[in-house]
Design an enzyme around this catalytic site. Structure first.
Site, PDB file in Angstrom:
ATOM      1  N   GLU A   1       0.832  -1.208   0.000  1.00  0.00           N
ATOM      2  CA  GLU A   1       0.000   0.000   0.000  1.00  0.00           C
ATOM      3  C   GLU A   1       0.867   1.257   0.000  1.00  0.00           C
ATOM      4  O   GLU A   1       1.720   1.447   0.844  1.00  0.00           O
ATOM      5  CB  GLU A   1      -0.923  -0.004   1.231  1.00  0.00           C
TER       6      GLU A   1
ATOM      7  N   CYS B   1      -7.897  -0.871   8.188  1.00  0.00           N
ATOM      8  CA  CYS B   1      -6.506  -0.963   7.729  1.00  0.00           C
ATOM      9  C   CYS B   1      -5.991   0.396   7.296  1.00  0.00           C
ATOM     10  O   CYS B   1      -4.880   0.803   7.645  1.00  0.00           O
ATOM     11  CB  CYS B   1      -6.394  -1.962   6.571  1.00  0.00           C
TER      12      CYS B   1
ATOM     13  N   HIS C   1      -1.458  -5.517   2.398  1.00  0.00           N
ATOM     14  CA  HIS C   1      -2.675  -6.333   2.396  1.00  0.00           C
ATOM     15  C   HIS C   1      -2.362  -7.692   1.789  1.00  0.00           C
ATOM     16  O   HIS C   1      -1.684  -7.781   0.755  1.00  0.00           O
ATOM     17  CB  HIS C   1      -3.770  -5.663   1.555  1.00  0.00           C
TER      18      HIS C   1
END
Ligand code: PCA
Length: 222
Positions: A93, A156, A180
Site C-alpha cells: 500500500e 486498515c 494487504h
C-alpha cells in the site's frame, strides 16, 4: 546485541464474522522463521528483532495500540499486515487516506461514514517503506504482488494513515507502511502463507537499507 534493528509487525484479529484472519498466520510464520534464523532480512542485516503486535479491528483503538507500541519499542520499521478479501496478490500500500467510510461495522460496532481520521490532517500520507525496491525483489521471487494506491477506507487504512501521521515528526529513521494479503485460507487461494511471509521478509530487508526507494516508473494507470 548492540543497536538491534527492531521491527514492529502487526496483524489483525478476525472481523466481519470470519473465524480467522490470515494476517495473523503470516506474522506467526515470520516469527517462526526469525526464531530459526531463517529470514532473508537476518542474512542481509545484523541484529533483526521482530516484535509482533495483534490489533483489534476497531477504528481509533487499533491505531492507538500501534502508536503506543512504536513509542515503547523505538523500532526502525513499523509494518502492518491486514486481509483484503477478494484480491489475489500481495498489495504493497502506497497511500493512507484521511478518510473513514466503513461498509461494515468494526468489531466494536462503529461504522463511520465520510469522516476524517485526523481533523485538519493532510488528505493523504505516503508509506515510507521502500516499496518499489521490495516490489522488484518480491516479483523476482515469483510472488504475485501489486503496488496499490489505496488501502481502502476501513480499519486498515485507519491504521496506515494514523501511524504515518504519528511518526511524521520523528524523522526518516522510522519507516512505516501497510501490506494487504489475500484470503490465504480460501480453497482457491493461489498464494500461500509461506509466500506472503517471504514477501514481508523481502519488504523488511529492503526497507532496512538506508537509501531512498528505487525510482523506477511502476505507477498504475488506474
Ligand atoms: N482487513 C481490514 C481490517 C482488518 C483486516 O485485516 C481492512 O482491510 O481494512
Amino acid at each position: 546485541m548492540a543497536d538491534p534493528h527492531r521491527i514492529l509487525v502487526s496483524a489483525f484479529e478476525p472481523f466481519g464474522g470470519a473465524a480467522q484472519n490470515p494476517s495473523q498466520n503470516v506474522v506467526q510464520e515470520l516469527i517462526r522463521r526469525a526464531e530459526r534464523n531463517q529470514l532473508i532480512a537476518q542474512k542481509e542485516h545484523r541484529g533483526v528483532v521482530l516484535i509482533p503486535v495483534l490489533l483489534p479491528v476497531e477504528f481509533t483503538t487499533a491505531a492507538q495500540i500501534l502508536a503506543h507500541a512504536a513509542s515503547e519499542h523505538s523500532p526502525r520499521l513499523v509494518i502492518s499486515v491486514g486481509l483484503a478479501a477478494g484480491t489475489d496478490t500481495i498489495r504493497l500500500e502506497r497511500v493512507g487516506l484521511n478518510l473513514r467510510d466503513a461498509r461494515i461495522p468494526d468489531n466494536a460496532g462503529a461504522q463511520p461514514a465520510d469522516q476524517p481520521i485526523v481533523d485538519s490532517g493532510k488528505p493523504a500520507l505516503f508509506s515510507t517503506l521502500r516499496l518499489k525496491s521490495a516490489f522488484k525483489r518480491i516479483t523476482e521471487a515469483n510472488i504475485p504482488s501489486t503496488l496499490s494506491l489505496s488501502a481502502g477506507s476501513y480499519v486498515c487504512n485507519d491504521v496506515l494513515y494514523s501511524i504515518l501521521h504519528h511518526l511524521r515528526d520523528q524523522g526518516p529513521e522510522i519507516r512505516a507502511g501497510f501490506v494487504h494479503v489475500p484470503d490465504l485460507h480460501a480453497p482457491d487461494s493461489t498464494l500461500t502463507v509461506g509466500q506472503a511471509a517471504t514477501a514481508l521478509d523481502l519488504l523488511i530487508s529492503e526497507s532496512l537499507i538506508f537509501e531512498p526507494d528505487a525510482h523506477t516508473p511502476l505507477g498504475n494507470l488506474h
